[in-house]
Design a protein around this motif. Structure first.
Motif, short mmCIF file in Angstrom:
data_model
loop_
_atom_site.label_atom_id
_atom_site.label_comp_id
_atom_site.label_asym_id
_atom_site.label_seq_id
_atom_site.Cartn_x
_atom_site.Cartn_y
_atom_site.Cartn_z
N SER A 371 59.08 -18.46 9.25
CA SER A 371 59.70 -18.37 10.55
C SER A 371 58.85 -17.51 11.47
CB SER A 371 61.10 -17.76 10.43
OG SER A 371 61.58 -17.31 11.69
N TYR A 372 58.99 -17.73 12.76
CA TYR A 372 58.29 -16.90 13.73
C TYR A 372 58.67 -15.43 13.60
CZ TYR A 372 62.56 -16.46 16.53
OH TYR A 372 63.83 -16.14 16.96
N ARG A 373 59.86 -15.17 13.01
CA ARG A 373 60.30 -13.79 12.86
C ARG A 373 59.43 -13.03 11.85
NH1 ARG A 373 65.35 -13.24 15.19
NH2 ARG A 373 66.51 -15.19 15.56
N GLU A 374 58.73 -13.74 10.98
CA GLU A 374 57.87 -13.10 9.98
C GLU A 374 56.48 -12.78 10.52
OE1 GLU A 374 58.17 -14.81 5.84
OE2 GLU A 374 59.07 -16.45 7.00
N LEU A 375 56.17 -13.28 11.71
CA LEU A 375 54.82 -13.15 12.25
C LEU A 375 54.74 -11.97 13.22
CD1 LEU A 375 54.02 -16.90 12.93
CD2 LEU A 375 53.78 -15.59 10.81
N PRO A 376 53.61 -11.25 13.23
CA PRO A 376 52.43 -11.51 12.41
C PRO A 376 52.64 -11.12 10.94
CG PRO A 376 52.11 -9.55 13.75
CD PRO A 376 53.41 -10.15 14.19
N LEU A 377 52.14 -11.96 10.05
CA LEU A 377 52.17 -11.71 8.61
C LEU A 377 50.78 -11.23 8.20
CD1 LEU A 377 53.63 -11.93 5.83
CD2 LEU A 377 52.74 -14.28 5.70
N ARG A 378 50.71 -10.01 7.67
CA ARG A 378 49.42 -9.40 7.33
C ARG A 378 49.30 -9.29 5.81
NH1 ARG A 378 51.82 -5.76 11.20
NH2 ARG A 378 51.02 -6.19 13.33
N LEU A 379 48.40 -10.08 5.24
CA LEU A 379 48.17 -10.07 3.79
C LEU A 379 46.86 -9.36 3.49
CD1 LEU A 379 49.18 -13.74 2.87
CD2 LEU A 379 50.64 -11.70 3.00
N PHE A 380 46.85 -8.56 2.43
CA PHE A 380 45.67 -7.75 2.10
C PHE A 380 45.39 -7.81 0.61
CE2 PHE A 380 43.88 -3.69 0.62
CZ PHE A 380 42.70 -3.68 1.34
N GLU A 381 44.10 -7.85 0.26
CA GLU A 381 43.70 -7.92 -1.15
C GLU A 381 42.32 -7.32 -1.33
OE1 GLU A 381 42.96 -11.23 -4.70
OE2 GLU A 381 43.13 -11.90 -2.62
N PHE A 382 42.14 -6.55 -2.40
CA PHE A 382 40.80 -6.25 -2.89
C PHE A 382 40.45 -7.38 -3.84
CE2 PHE A 382 41.69 -1.77 -1.69
CZ PHE A 382 40.54 -1.52 -0.97
N GLY A 383 39.81 -8.41 -3.32
CA GLY A 383 39.58 -9.62 -4.09
C GLY A 383 38.13 -9.80 -4.48
N SER A 384 37.88 -10.07 -5.77
CA SER A 384 36.52 -10.31 -6.25
C SER A 384 36.07 -11.71 -5.85
CB SER A 384 36.45 -10.17 -7.77
OG SER A 384 36.75 -8.86 -8.17
N VAL A 385 34.90 -11.80 -5.23
CA VAL A 385 34.32 -13.08 -4.87
C VAL A 385 32.87 -13.12 -5.36
CG1 VAL A 385 35.82 -13.35 -2.86
CG2 VAL A 385 33.58 -12.30 -2.58
N TYR A 386 32.31 -14.32 -5.36
CA TYR A 386 30.98 -14.50 -5.95
C TYR A 386 30.13 -15.35 -5.02
CZ TYR A 386 33.58 -12.74 -9.88
OH TYR A 386 34.38 -11.95 -10.67
N ARG A 387 28.95 -14.84 -4.73
CA ARG A 387 28.02 -15.54 -3.84
C ARG A 387 26.70 -15.75 -4.58
NH1 ARG A 387 29.92 -13.76 1.36
NH2 ARG A 387 32.19 -13.94 1.24
N TYR A 388 26.19 -16.96 -4.49
CA TYR A 388 24.92 -17.25 -5.16
C TYR A 388 23.77 -16.85 -4.23
CZ TYR A 388 21.18 -19.50 -7.70
OH TYR A 388 20.01 -19.74 -8.38
N GLU A 389 23.45 -15.56 -4.23
CA GLU A 389 22.34 -15.05 -3.45
C GLU A 389 21.03 -15.31 -4.21
OE1 GLU A 389 22.69 -13.98 -0.55
OE2 GLU A 389 24.60 -12.94 -0.29
N LYS A 390 19.99 -15.67 -3.49
CA LYS A 390 18.69 -15.87 -4.12
C LYS A 390 18.19 -14.54 -4.67
CE LYS A 390 17.37 -19.87 -1.34
NZ LYS A 390 16.40 -20.43 -0.37
N SER A 391 17.47 -14.62 -5.78
CA SER A 391 17.04 -13.39 -6.46
C SER A 391 16.17 -12.53 -5.55
CB SER A 391 16.27 -13.74 -7.74
OG SER A 391 15.15 -14.56 -7.45
N GLY A 392 15.44 -13.16 -4.62
CA GLY A 392 14.55 -12.39 -3.76
C GLY A 392 15.27 -11.54 -2.73
N VAL A 393 16.56 -11.82 -2.46
CA VAL A 393 17.28 -11.04 -1.46
C VAL A 393 18.30 -10.09 -2.07
CG1 VAL A 393 16.96 -12.82 0.28
CG2 VAL A 393 19.05 -12.80 -1.08
N VAL A 394 18.56 -10.21 -3.39
CA VAL A 394 19.47 -9.28 -4.05
C VAL A 394 18.88 -7.87 -3.94
CG1 VAL A 394 20.41 -8.59 -6.28
CG2 VAL A 394 20.45 -10.99 -5.61
N HIS A 395 19.71 -6.90 -3.53
CA HIS A 395 19.19 -5.55 -3.28
C HIS A 395 20.27 -4.52 -3.59
CE1 HIS A 395 16.61 -2.53 -1.30
NE2 HIS A 395 17.74 -2.03 -0.83
N GLY A 396 20.20 -3.92 -4.77
CA GLY A 396 21.14 -2.87 -5.13
C GLY A 396 22.57 -3.28 -4.88
N LEU A 397 23.36 -2.36 -4.31
CA LEU A 397 24.76 -2.66 -3.98
C LEU A 397 24.90 -3.35 -2.63
CD1 LEU A 397 26.62 0.63 -5.02
CD2 LEU A 397 26.50 -1.52 -6.28
#
Length: 665
Positions: A371-397
């Motif tokens: 319902s519009y009464r619920e908005l704005p709805l703010r969802l938050f997460e510390f979510g693990s994601v994975y990106r296939y970065e090329k080895s040449g650009v991987v740099h520490g953290l």
């Protein structure tokens, strides 16, 4: 009909010049006008909006503006010209070296070479010496247009340049635009100042400095490997990095900053402070956090959770993998596939490691009617994601393959979007300031002219862009435009933060998205009973926990403020007999929530103090016979300052106050 006179605009005023007048000659006429052409300071021109050499012949109606060497355009031209001098020097010393590309980059330049052996430190010294000879000779940069056949004939021994000529015949890639971009093929000759003889040549669109003598200061920095055109399927070339500046003083300041940055390198400090590591058994770009690094992460995340809860966010948690259909619907498999790991086959379906959390949060919204009464709805997460970065650009953290996004997604009505973005930007800047960053500017990334790379209607993009621009302008911070830098589904604001030594880091992003809600068929019930589509705001505050921690390590040079320090206080006994006394002091500190410990090891007191200082512990509490008798400690700070005979209650109160107040010491 022959034209003897040209009407051109110089410094905002119309002038009549002779036919054949060059941009440089015209700019000499502006001496005494609002923007004089100071000798040596103007190194190129902007002619009717295009960067040109000073030798560019003008046409009737051209508007000519000077390009000063210290301007952003001037610095890029200086550095690209220095890259040509580098390549000329390399081929003079190593005739078998084949030319790749040599663009200017932020704060410098590089050039790639095909060689059998890597360049060593002695090679760099010899190359730099040869470059200085070329600079002193004052060789002239001279542009000429060539046909494809002529280019192939002149560059017959340069296989990488010939490949670029072939790209020009088709469609040039963006990363080679400095070589072959524009409407025609051009070669730049380096001409002997006295005889006009060609000393060296390169395929390039320019522009360049008039002469090598106009390179005020340069230095070669380091070497490295780089795959040709960025593809691991291509040969690996040898890359030489350098820097060039409009004055020796500016270069010295930059080199001093580099030296300080090397001391602050989070990879080096991460090992010295025992914070994290990258075991080869796990894989490139995948970090493990040790107890001290894990504690810093916990404190960072706990405080962020607290602030989000106070601001009306609701916490969610989502899986690390999903069926491919989710990313087909979201568009990631169409627009972001190169950044995703290959799929896994399970039970007849393809599963992907998630590259982003947003599709999962959309499914949470859709799990039931809204319902519009619920908005704005703010969802938050510390979510693990994975990106296939090329080895040449991987740099520490700061560039990893496995990362934890502090992701929030806000679902709101169109009418709520503007106020929500303004509130969100204020929240972001306030929270970043709590972590000790205070020097910000904003970047607004839009879709630019290449609309085919983005999804959505013109109307939605215009509305979203203006809402972001209004919020950014209201913040009072400097706003820089970034045409073409938007996400495929919407424009974004990026918060750029300058650290303690003036470097800029992109941190938080706020993206306004009309398109993902459409793709997923999201709806809410409006006040009038109709079904309406919400607007979605994507927001990563840290960017990623890993990268933000790396930035903080370098910002603080590992000396975290007390509230973030993994060990906030250490008790150091003068003799073993004083350990029980300090055990009691530490127990009282821990009861106040302070991370404290006693160094009861075999080292002498002075060695224990040095160890604590190397570990950058904010507070050291020393105790001997007099301290025990007085119920006090000698209070020593990380700076080396020390106060003796401090009552234990006072010491504990001072430490607790500094931690609670997030005082930057």
């Amino acid at each position: 009909m022959r034209v003897d006179k040209l009407h051109v605009t110089l410094a905002g005023r119309e002038h009549v010049v002779e036919a054949g007048t060059t941009a440089g000659q015209a700019l000499e006429m502006t001496t005494g006008d609002n923007e004089p052409a100071v000798a040596g300071a103007v190194i190129a021109a902007r002619v009717s909006g295009e960067l040109r050499d000073l030798g560019w012949p003008l046409a009737d109606g051209d508007a000519v503006e000077p390009v000063h060497i210290a301007s952003p355009d001037g610095l890029a031209i200086l550095r690209h010209s220095t890259a040509h001098v580098l390549a000329q020097a390399v081929q003079g010393l190593f005739p078998a070296a084949r030319l790749g590309i040599g663009p200017s980059v932020e704060n410098g330049f590089y050039y790639d070479f095909g060689t059998e052996c890597p360049f060593g430190p002695d090679d760099l010294k010899a190359i730099e010496q040869r470059m200085r000879q070329i600079v002193k000779q004052g060789q002239r940069f001279s542009r000429r247009v060539v046909t494809e056949a002529d280019a192939r004939a002149e560059l017959a021994g340069e296989p990488y340049k010939l490949e670029l000529v072939g790209l020009k015949a088709g469609s040039a890639a963006e990363d080679e635009s400095a070589e072959v971009g524009g409407a025609e093929l051009t070669i730049y000759d380096n001409l002997d100042a006295a005889t006009g003889e060609v000393r060296w040549k390169d395929l390039c669109r320019g522009p360049h400095l008039p002469s090598t003598r106009q390179i005020p200061a340069f230095k070669l920095i380091r070497t490295g490997g780089a795959y040709w055109r960025g593809s691991e399927q291509n040969p690996q070339l040898q890359r030489i990095y350098g820097t060039a500046w409009p004055s020796r003083q500016a270069q010295d300041e930059y080199l001093a900053m580099l030296a300080e940055a090397e001391k602050r390198d989070h990879r080096k400090l991460g090992a010295e402070l025992d914070l994290f590591s990258f075991p080869t058994e796990i894989g490139s770009g995948l970090a493990v956090f040790h107890p001290k690094g894990g504690m810093i992460r916990k404190v960072m995340e706990d405080y962020s959770r607290q602030r989000h809860e106070e601001s009306g966010y609701e916490f969610v948690s989502t899986p690390h993998i999903s069926k491919s259909t989710l990313f087909e619907t979201s568009g990631h498999l169409q627009w972001f596939a190169e950044g995703m790991f290959p799929p896994m086959e399970m039970e007849g379906a393809k599963y992907y490691l998630k590259p982003m959390n947003c599709p999962f949060h959309i499914l949470i919204f859709k799990a039931r009617g809204r319902s519009y009464r619920e908005l704005p709805l703010r969802l938050f997460e510390f979510g693990s994601v994975y990106r296939y970065e090329k080895s040449g650009v991987v740099h520490g953290l700061t560039r990893v393959r496995g990362l934890t996004m502090d992701d929030a997604h806000i679902f709101c009505t169109r009418e709520q979007a503007g106020a929500e973005i303004k509130s969100l930007l204020s929240f972001v800047l306030g929270l970043l300031s709590d972590y000790g960053l205070s020097d910000f500017y904003l970047e607004l990334s839009t879709r630019g002219e290449a609309k085919e790379k983005f999804v959505g209607t013109d109307q939605d993009w215009e509305h979203a862009t203006e809402a972001l621009r209004e919020a950014a302008q209201e913040s009072g911070l400097e706003l820089v435009d970034d045409p073409g830098g938007a996400a495929f589904y919407g424009p974004k604001i990026s918060v750029q933060a300058r650290d303690a030594i003036g470097r800029t880091w992109q941190l938080s992003t706020i993206q306004l998205d009309y398109n993902e809600p459409k793709r997923f068929g999201m709806e809410y019930q409006a006040a009038d009973g109709t079904r309406q589509q919400p607007i979605m705001i994507h927001r990563a505050l840290f960017g990623s926990v890993e990268r933000f921690l790396g930035v903080l390590v370098e910002h603080y040079a590992g000396a975290f403020p007390p509230w973030l320090a993994p060990v906030q206080a250490v008790g150091i006994p003068i003799a073993d007999a004083h350990v029980p006394y300090l055990d009691d002091v530490v127990a009282r500190l821990r009861a106040r929530g302070i991370r404290a410990e006693v160094d009861a090891g075999d080292d002498r007191m002075q060695k224990k103090i040095r160890n604590a200082q190397r570990q950058k512990v904010p507070y050291m509490l020393l105790a001997g016979d007099d301290d025990v008798a007085a119920g006090a400690v000698s209070f020593r700070y990380r700076s080396g300052e020390q106060r003796n005979g401090v009552p234990v209650d006072d010491a504990i109160a001072e430490i607790a106050a500094a931690v609670a107040g997030r005082i930057q010491v």
